[in-house]
Every structure is written in structure tokens, then in C-alpha cells.
Design an enzyme around this catalytic site. Structure first.
Site, PDB file in Angstrom:
ATOM      1  N   ASP A 102      -0.425 -10.244   3.323  1.00  0.00           N
ATOM      2  CA  ASP A 102      -1.766 -10.275   3.912  1.00  0.00           C
ATOM      3  C   ASP A 102      -2.884 -10.402   2.885  1.00  0.00           C
ATOM      4  O   ASP A 102      -4.032 -10.628   3.250  1.00  0.00           O
ATOM      5  CB  ASP A 102      -2.010  -9.000   4.728  1.00  0.00           C
ATOM      6  N   ARG A 106       6.686 -15.123   6.682  1.00  0.00           N
ATOM      7  CA  ARG A 106       7.010 -14.267   5.546  1.00  0.00           C
ATOM      8  C   ARG A 106       8.379 -14.563   4.942  1.00  0.00           C
ATOM      9  O   ARG A 106       8.800 -13.862   4.012  1.00  0.00           O
ATOM     10  CB  ARG A 106       6.897 -12.805   5.922  1.00  0.00           C
ATOM     11  N   GLU A 164       0.815  -1.204   0.000  1.00  0.00           N
ATOM     12  CA  GLU A 164       0.000   0.000   0.000  1.00  0.00           C
ATOM     13  C   GLU A 164       0.858   1.268   0.000  1.00  0.00           C
ATOM     14  O   GLU A 164       0.645   2.169  -0.810  1.00  0.00           O
ATOM     15  CB  GLU A 164      -0.886  -0.028   1.251  1.00  0.00           C
ATOM     16  N   ARG A 204      -3.231  -7.815  10.117  1.00  0.00           N
ATOM     17  CA  ARG A 204      -3.586  -6.747  11.036  1.00  0.00           C
ATOM     18  C   ARG A 204      -4.984  -6.211  10.722  1.00  0.00           C
ATOM     19  O   ARG A 204      -5.784  -5.978  11.619  1.00  0.00           O
ATOM     20  CB  ARG A 204      -2.558  -5.614  10.912  1.00  0.00           C
TER      21      ARG A 204
END
Lengths: 341, 341, 341, 341
Positions: free
Chosen positions: C127, C274, C103, C171
Site C-alpha cells: 500500500d 500482490r 507496520e 484500506r
């Protein structure tokens, strides 16, 4: 003969493989019947049993955990424990017991043998800290899982120029940390047998960063800094000034961050190290322990347990497992130190 | 000291880990310099080298194969082989050699030691059939891969009510078949050390089908039916009446299909058994072999090789590896038989 | 053309595979030259570069992380960020940028495109919460690792009659929890998109224990109980009366233990999710994203990013990724609920 | 409603997960009862059933294969097949059928639907060559296993300067070869959709050897050289002048060896690709197919099957799966070609 079997203490990959081997050999080779006690010594105390015949062990070889269940119940914690065990075995017409477990379970087995019961043991510990045997099953699986995690963490450490700390099992002995750290190419390995110096760790970390390399540190949950538990508690304040509880891994990350300004993160592997399908090697060892345990029952070698010596399975007195913790030899730890920093 | 290192014979998970450990210890601890010979003895004969310093071994621990390359070149196959090796070592100012390899490579090393060269060996074989050491690195990885394949084949065998045969490595010794077969829950294990009876195999298969169970048979590539190689060739005609070539696994599938009417399929695992990242245990063993090999160089223990005894690494004469093949003991094989059928 | 490439934000399996594909196609197919910026936007701001030619990407496909390094530096955090970027690109004669990130990184890319720079994006998030694309690479690897951990925990839960809680990444979105929980056979899945009722969770756990079954609960790190963050903090006192900090997983374990008397333990998977080698599927997706990103550069589709739609790779405006978080649809979550309890 | 379920054709990871999802939703949500037919259509023809209630599907999610068994029985191969099926369903009071299978199984399902039976399908193929759906479960597992094998073979190829050929599943479509070859970093991928030129393959191999690089070639079992099957048979003589039978992988190795003088070896992955525990992604897809199949039964969407479209599960006419083979698009194959050589 009618043989009762139980599994005690923490679960461990290979327990089911031991059960399977005992039954798969005991029934056809010796004509034994088997009774499975539920949840370790609790099942013996309460005569809580489940069937344990050949169909019941089908498919168990690759399955982690124990179909018998486990507990930490200690029959010597109550006055009439031994009496209740005798009654239970009588009621169920059980002639002999195979107790599969760690220090506590085998300690109980040894005392019951002193009381005249017919008991054979199979040693079990993820941590590999039982005496009398080169290795125990479950340890190789735990080391494999920890090594795979370390493999994964290397790329994150490098991508983010971080110190990554991996906290592995081992309260009193550093076997998992030492093996997984060596296999995973750790830049430092901290074990309970030898207090560590935070300064020395910082030195390694800094010297690596000077060459643009990140660091992976593997630490046993029982590792301790110089100064001991007191140091571990001091200065562990959260944002509100409250003491933080947490493992040595978290503590070390905090120390590194505050003293070097480098990012440090901790991963606590936890229960995943003790679950799931055993490695091929642990299945082999667990299966052979099972086969030799039922041989020992047949031979009447009461008060002994199976043990690995080189490539052989032998029987040794139960006391060998419990008389002293098997810790990492300083010379062996020194071998690993060439890779630190 | 200036030390030359070479890897000979078939590749094996852990070779790179040995190289890394030798260099990571030899440089800082003893001040050695290293020279990597390319492709086993060929590189020594032709003075074909590559750098082998600390940066060259970075990241090698988890990598399968050997960055030095390998070959089956035998310097004793030509008259002036030894002379060329001497010249090569002189020209490159190499004081000592570490030869990492199997029967052939270590055999050459032993003869060169007899000729007065300073050589230390590190035993290597996927098949685990070298004497003098409890295990060799690479074996655990091969067994793990074979076991994982067997785990996968179980569900296919059951879904299709078939006999599935898995042919694994092991020309002269059945170690991989025995370990992977035990760990994978095979219903029969056939090894080179003991000729097998097709009738007996058919009996096991049929008895399992009566209970609605499929069968998994693990067979070493070097396993042999009663009657020997002649039987293996007979009756192997394709649709055109031509003899078919193929392994014992294919032959056995054909026998089972034609004699029982059951579907049987063979999977030949092949090279996947010897490639890729080593297991944690093999990394541990390979690393310790490397560390002790450079210690042996430093101590001047020429003509020896590293070996695993229980949990210790020791040095033994090179001849221990090559004097006799280490085969599966009949008593150990008998342990597995309880699971057949 | 001379193309600069950067990777920003948290590391993610597949980043290296994207780099490799960009270079492996861009050089021979279009004659591009490449420049690798170190550590995301920091490298662009500071003109800190490393070579990125075909030899530099050799062997990168299976490697996790990013050889370019990463950071969270935001050039818009300083007044002259854009100006410095322009100067940097001019000095290095870079004609176009490929920004690989989440993002934040793509948000910067979009704004730079508004400023007239030639930028193409590649979306990246463990995610899976970026819009505009069906999936992002790295997500499948994270789900696989979490599922494998859940597989392992099942046997421990059963052996000890416990509730085991697995806290996974996520999250703001519950994708990893939902996929891994479904794939791992979790008995409850708690995600950020929907506040959970502790009573309902207790009900599931108790109903399972009545049938002698243990429970596995998968919880996103961002999941929240009814009542929200305040509830999460309340009653979290340690032995000294201090507030304990910790994740929702620890909190839930405490709630279950204190309200049901059952043993509950939490495993926080953390960074292992990850890191390491990408799954085959993530390598496929990352490679295709790389190939299409360089196609987009060649075609001058500035201000777009690659996206997966069904089985096709398309390009969409950068804004599609960042305009809104992609969260789990209630209908999809409802599908999973049939397996709860 | 009383619903019969069957699994037909080759086994496939995820079949058991479909069964579990159907039952776990159908019983509590709709009050259905289930009957499991053994071994595909054979079980329907012979009214051979096994129980399929919630306890029967416990633990099935991670298990490969199918507990129902499978077969290739085609009820339309006999004159009274449909009649026998009607009678069977009547006798067992089965109201609707869920048929899980590939082209053949779903083809039968479509014809039975034409005959007025109430049938819903679930598409299944390792090869991913069924139409109407983006992917089928089992494919991701097969690709993962093949990719892991390729990963392992790289190090052997490099250590021995060899060409290693990996023959994977795919008789009519090259999906597994394409995905695993891309994910594994293959230097050439040969698929059934496009005849290959041996000269071109030799060119790639030689150009790599000039840079000291070994080669990995991934080939579908159904790949075909220019000239077709005739060429594949020609010149395949063994030492005795007999024609050798074997796959395209073996043939190609022989061609490379004889025409380039380089060592080439073939590994045929075989059944391991279709067995064992499904990947997390396949468990997710299989579970969702199961949930939507029972929804389709409940909604009376007879003659349809579940399908994946992007991230959605939809229902489509059964005929979509069987009307045409889904093969690899030339444009998609061309994407991979940038990595060849």
C-alpha cells in the site's frame, strides 16, 4: 457492393481486428464500400451509422473492444423489426450485411437470411462455446489473462498456506477454466459441464496441505456443486443472518473455510478477461476471419459464417454455430484430472 | 515400466511442461518410473542421467527451457552409437524412451525404432516447420514475443519517420514472420519460401511515406532476395572496403537507405524468441503432448509421435515429422499481401 | 555472526529478492550464517526454522511471495512472548534478527529492540503507506498490475457505453488508486483520504456520456462516500430485502445505476495485485534493501530499518515507519483532479 | 497564452503522456492555446505545425513515441537559426515554448532562453544520464523491457550451458545495464564508466560452469574493455580475414568462445527498448512532468525544466541537465558486484 457491418453482444478482443481486415481487403480487392452500424442490431434498426473506410480502421489491429459499439438489442423482440431493418438497408443502399457476434447475434443473422437478406456471419465468443469452429477469437486472450492471474496467485497461496479460488468466465461451458487451469497448474478445475463434490475438493486440499502445499482452484462462474443451485443458496448467511448473494467462488471459499478451518480466498477476474489488446493468436484468427468473411460476401455465400478447422478457415452454415452449445467433452476434462489434488 | 526421457536440439518454451505432464501422469496412472537423460542423445550415449520423479517436476510448468539440458549430439555420427545406446539402456534398465525434439532428434528416434528400440516422440520446433502436426509448442510463444516487439517498434518508426526491420527466427520456413507480421500489422513480410524483390519493398515503403506513414518490415532470418545468396553478399562493404557479414535484415536496411535515402534500422530479435515462460496456449499444448506421449508408451505405440489435429491430440508415425519440411503455403502468404504497402 | 531472518504480514512481490540479497552478500562479504524463521514471528516463537544458505536463495529474485512463509502472529499478544523469543534465539544461537514486514512486524521489531534484542528492519507494504521511506517494494508491481487491468477495461467501457469501476487495494491510503488511476487514465479516482461526493461522480459520468465517452473510475477499497460508513450500508438491499455486504466499488456501481440509469460494473482486483513476479523496479529496490540491511547488521545499527530517499538507500529508526501512516497529500491528489470528468 | 510544444531527439515512452498532461491542464486551468511543432526544432525553424488541442491528445497516455514526431535538427547549426525561430514564433503568435528532449534539445532551449525567448524544458532520456533529476521517464520502461529479455534468456543459457550476453542501451552511462542486470539476476554487468577485464569475466564464467551453471552477462553498448577501442577492433577477423564491425557484445562473445571454448551468444536488444507503451511508473512521471511544465509556463519560470527529487517534482535551471553527464557512481556499481560470478 455496399456492405454494412455490425458487432453484437459482449465485447471481445479481436472485434476491431475483424473490422480492419474486412475493410482493408474489401476496398482494394473488390471495390466494396462499407457502412458501420453502431451498437449491433440497434444501429441497423435505427439506421445509426458511422463511416468505415480505410482511414477509419487504421491502428485498430491491437485495440480491444469494438469501435462500432455493441448492444444486445434483438430486432425480433419487436413486431416490425425485420421491416425496419429492410427499410434501413434500403435507405442506406446497403446490399449485404456482415454480422459479428455470438449466439444471439448470429441467431438473428440466420433468421434474417431466412427472410431473404444477404448476410454473412463471423462467430465471436470469449467463452469458446459456439459450434462449427475449433476456436473463436478472444478466447485465447481470456485464457492468457486468467493464466497470468493464476501464475500470480500461486506465490500468495504458498506464502500464506491458503486455498485461493479463481472464478473465471464461462456460464455454460468450462473452456476458459479448463485451459487456464491446465496452463496455470491449478490443483482443481470446476466446470459447468460436471457438478462437483465439495468433499472431493476438500480431500484434494487437505492432501496437499499434508505435504505443506497450498492449493489453487479454478472455477467457472457457471460451475455447480452436487445438489445444484439450491445447495449454492443454502447456508449462505452473513453476520446478521441474511442470505448472501455472490458467485460460486465465494460460496466454495466459505465451504472450505467452515469445513476445513483453512483460510480460503476468492478472486473474481471479471471484465478484465474480455478487454484490452488481443493476443497474437487472436489477432491472427480475427484477421483471417475478417478476410474470409469479405471473401464470402464477394462469393455470395449468404447464410454462412467463417470457421476455423485445424489451420484452415472455412465457411459453414450459420446454424452450425447456434444449433447446440459446444461444451467440454468428458474425456478432455478427464485428461486434466490427473493434476488435481 | 522404466521410461527414459530426453530433450534434444534448440531449447523451446514448453519442454519442461512436457516433462512434467509425462511424470505427473505416468507415475500414478501407470506406475512407471522415469529416468532423465542429460543433454539429449549425449546423455543416452554416456548414461548420464538425473532423477525425474514427481518432486523433480514440481514448479516446471511455467518455466522455459529444459531442466534435462539439451545438445545436438547425433548418435549416428559415430559407428558404435546404437550399440552404446543399447548398452546404456540395458545398464540403466530402461524399457522405453520418450524423445522430445525436432527434425534431428526425431530422425534419430525413428532410426532407433527401426533398430528395434521402443521409442515414442514428441515434436518440438520454435519454427513450426515439422510435418504431421498442426502446430508445435513454443511457436505461439515465439510469435507472441515477436508481435510484442513489433508493437513496440511501431511508435519508434512513426516518431522518426523510419523504416524499421524486424528479423525473426525461421531459417527454412516463414511461419513466425507470417504470424507475427500479421498480428503486428507489418507493412511487409518476407519469408524464405518466396524470394523477395527489393524494388517491390521500396515501392511499398515509398508509397507509405507519401501518406506520412512509416513502415515496419518483418523478415525471416532465412528470407532471400531475388538473385539469392550472391546478391546478399554483394556490395556489403564496410568503411574499409571489407565485406560485412550480417543477416538479411541488415542487408535490407542498407539497401533501403542507399536506394531511397530513408533511414532504416534493423532489430534482430534472436534468442529472446525461444526463452522464458510459455504462453498459456503453449503450456496447454505441451501438457497435452506429454499426457498423450505417456499414453502412447503405455499402449506400446512405438515409432509414433504425438500430434495436434484441430483440437485433438493424435499419434502419427515419427516419419511424418521428418519426411518433409512444413512450409508456408503460397495461398496463405497471399492472404497477408493485402496488408503490404 | 548468525543472523535470523523472517517475513511477516501480507505477502508482497520482492520479499524473496530481499532474502536473496541478504544471503548473497552476508555469506561472502561478512562470513555470516543465516537461519530462516518460518511464517513470521510464529517461527521465532516456536523456533521453527529452515535453511537459508546460498543454494536456498538460488532463483528467488524473480519469484513473488516469500519462501519463508508469513503470518500475522504477534508475540506481544501473549505474556511470555518476549521470553520465548529470547529462548528461541539462544537455543538456535542467533545473534541478530532481520525482520521484513509492515507496520505490525516492524512495530514488534521496535519493541524487541527496546527490550535489548539486536534487530534490523526492512519495510514492506503493497500500500506504500509506511513512513520514513519514499517507496516500498511491491508497490510498483501492484500499480503496474492495476494499470494493466485499467488499460484492458477501457475498451470494454467504450464498447458498451458503461461506467466501469475498478476497486484496488488501499484500506487507509490511496497510493495504489492514485498512481494506477493516473497511469491508466481514469476519469475519477476516489481515495480514503478524502470522502467523495456521489453527486460529483455522477456529474463527471454524465458530462462524459454527453460527449459519447464511457467512464473508468478507480476506487481504493478504503474510500468512503460523504456521510461515511452509514451511507455505505444504507439502501443496500438485495431482492429479498436483505442487506448486501460488499465493497465500496459495488456500492458505487449500484448508486450510479439507480441514479443515472447508466450501466455500471465493478471489478475487484483483489489478490492478483500482490502476487507474482516483481517489476524490474521492485526487484531493484528489494535487492538494495537486502544489501543495506545486512550492511546495517554488520555495522550494528540496531533498531533501524532501510529506507529509500531519492535514489539513495539509508537507514532510519524503526519508529519512523510506524509512528504515522503515510497518506496521500491533498496537493498531490489535486494534481490528478484535472483529469476527472 | 499561446504555447508551442516540441519533442526532440530519440523517441521515448512517455513523450505522448507529457503532451497530453500539458494540454489537459493548460486549456481548462489557464486558458492556454497550444501549437504542436513537428519533428523537434525543424518544425520551429520551418513553422511546420499541427493542432494540439484536447481532442488531439485523447488516447495518448498509453501510446509510446510522440505524435509530434522528432528529429535531431539543431537550429544553431545554421547562422540564422535563432532569427528564423523568432520569425516563426512571431508569425504563429506563439508566446512561449515547451521543449521536451535530451541534452541537445535542452541545450538549444537554454541558449534560446539566453537569447531572451520564453522557454521551459522537460528532460527526456532513455539512458537516464541527464543531471538535475533523479530519473527521467522512459528509463523505467527500457529497464523493464531489458529485464524481461534477461528473464527469458536465463532458461536458454541453462538449457544449453552457454554464456548469453545481452547488449543494452547506454552509450555513455550504464544505468540501463546496471538496473536491468540487477533486476534480471545477471552474473556480470559491464558499463561504460569502468573498463572491464576480459580475464575477470572469464574467471566468473568458468567458476560458474564448474558448478554446472550457465552465465548471463549484461553489457552497455558503450562498455569498453581494458585497453580501449583499439583492443575492441583487434583480432576481429571474419573467415576471410576481414575486420568485423559490431558491438562490444559480439566482441565479448568472440573472446569468450576463443579463450574458454564455451559457447557464447549475444543478443542486441536495440530499438525495442525505447518503443511501445510506457510502464505505469513512466506514465506517472511523464504526466507529472507535463503538469508541472505548464505550471512553470504559467508562473513564468523561463529557463527552467521539471525535475524529480525524491517524490517531488520541482523546477531547476535548464543548465543542470546539460552541464555534466550523470554517470553511475562507483559505490553503486560496487553494490552490484557481490552478484558477479
Amino acid at each position: 457492393m455496399r456492405v454494412g457491418v455490425l458487432t453484437g453482444g459482449g465485447d471481445c478482443p479481436g472485434l476491431n481486428a475483424v473490422l480492419r481486415a474486412i475493410v482493408r481487403k474489401g476496398v482494394p480487392a473488390f471495390g466494396h464500400e462499407f457502412v458501420g452500424f453502431r451498437d449491433g442490431w440497434r444501429g441497423v434498426l435505427e439506421a445509426d451509422v458511422r463511416p468505415l473506410d480505410i482511414p477509419d480502421v487504421r491502428g485498430l489491429l491491437p485495440r480491444g473492444g469494438t469501435v462500432l459499439g455493441s448492444s444486445r438489442t434483438n430486432p425480433f423482440a419487436t413486431d416490425d423489426g425485420v421491416q425496419r431493418i429492410r427499410r434501413s438497408l434500403d435507405d442506406l443502399r446497403v446490399d449485404a450485411l456482415i454480422a459479428i457476434g455470438g449466439e444471439d447475434t448470429l441467431g438473428v443473422a440466420a433468421r434474417l437470411h431466412d427472410e431473404g437478406l444477404r448476410v454473412v456471419g463471423v462467430p465471436k465468443t470469449i467463452d469458446n462455446d459456439l459450434g462449427g469452429t475449433d476456436y473463436t477469437f478472444g478466447f485465447d486472450t481470456a485464457v492468457s489473462i486468467a493464466t497470468e492471474a493464476i501464475d500470480r496467485l500461486h506465490t500468495t497461496a504458498e506464502s500464506h498456506h491458503r486455498v485461493l479460488i479463481v472464478e473465471v468466465m464461462g456460464r455454460h461451458a468450462g473452456w476458459i477454466a479448463l485451459h487456464a487451469g491446465m496452463a496455470g497448474g491449478a490443483n482443481a478445475i470446476l466446470i459447468p459441464e460436471q457438478r462437483f463434490s465439495v468433499e472431493r475438493v476438500l480431500g484434494w486440499v487437505e492432501s496437499r496441505f499434508r505435504d505443506r502445499y497450498a492449493s489453487i482452484i479454478v472455477v467457472s462462474e457457471g460451475a455447480m456443486p452436487e445438489g445444484g443451485a439450491e445447495v449454492l443458496q443454502s447456508g449462505r448467511k452473513d453476520a446478521f443472518g441474511h442470505a448472501r448473494l455472490g458467485g460460486v467462488g465465494d460460496w466454495l471459499a466459505q465451504q472450505i473455510e467452515s469445513r476445513s478451518g483453512r483460510e480460503a480466498r476468492t478472486t473474481v477476474l471479471g471484465h478484465v478477461q474480455r478487454g484490452g489488446t488481443p493476443t497474437a493468436r487472436d489477432r491472427w484468427l480475427a484477421t483471417r476471419f475478417g478476410l474470409h468473411a469479405i471473401d464470402a460476401v464477394q462469393a455470395g455465400e449468404w447464410g454462412t459464417m467463417t470457421a476455423l478447422r485445424g489451420t484452415d478457415i472455412v465457411t459453414v452454415p450459420l446454424l452450425e454455430a447456434t444449433k447446440a452449445l459446444k461444451t467440454v467433452d468428458p474425456a478432455l476434462y478427464a485428461e486434466a484430472e490427473v493434476f488435481f489434488g
